[in-house]
Design a protein around this motif. Sequence first.
Motif: not given
Lengths: 114, 115
Positions: A36-38, A89-90, A103-106, B42-43
């Motif tokens: 994802y791109k933010k 985000f990965c 589950t997301f990375g930082r 992160g989320l």
Amino acid sequence: DQQVKQNSPSLSVQEGRISILNCDYTNSMFDYFLWYKKYPAEGPTFLISISSIKDKNEDGRFTVFLNKSAKHLSLHIVPSQPGDSAVYFCAASGSTGGSYIPTFGRGTSLIVHP
Amino acid sequence: GAGVSQSPSNKVTEKGKDVELRCDPISGHTALYWYRQSLGQGLEFLIYFQGNSAPDKSGLPSDRFSAERTGGSVSTLTIQRTQQEDSAVYLCASSTPGGRGNEQFFGPGTRLTVL
């Protein structure tokens, strides 16, 4: 305990060059991976994904590579453009009780210089 | 078409007060997620709704946090007796049935600041 790790908090690249963003995971039950791109003050937007049955998925300038044995994936952006500057985000998911909650990375902050 | 919307965009509150955050998902999306992003993190998954099934509350950090989804559409996240560590951006996302590979569509988030 972070199950999805993005060890580089930031990356700086010159316009036109390749950007490589890395992601490592620890849970071998993960079988689907997303990037994802933010942009600031916006929610993340889906960019590209890959299933564990593949080792590469390409969409225009974006390619995701998956190395299951190393539990590692990477996002390649080529050529990089200033508009690609954002936080990436990965995310990883796998069946847990029938649901696939990612589950997301930082995140890694990418800056592309003109 | 309309995306996921969240309100308010910013909320400043005093420690100990209750807050309600609202999420309007994309019409027709049966899956709805709440996440929060603290500074430099992160989320963090909070809660997941899928259709009429019981929600997955496994990510809620304490019993001060609760969420409901009315009529399978709008969702409200409530934080009671807010603490300073609750300060974060709260993100809502929706998707089609919520299975593997269904990309999530995120709202812009609500930035909560607890003084």
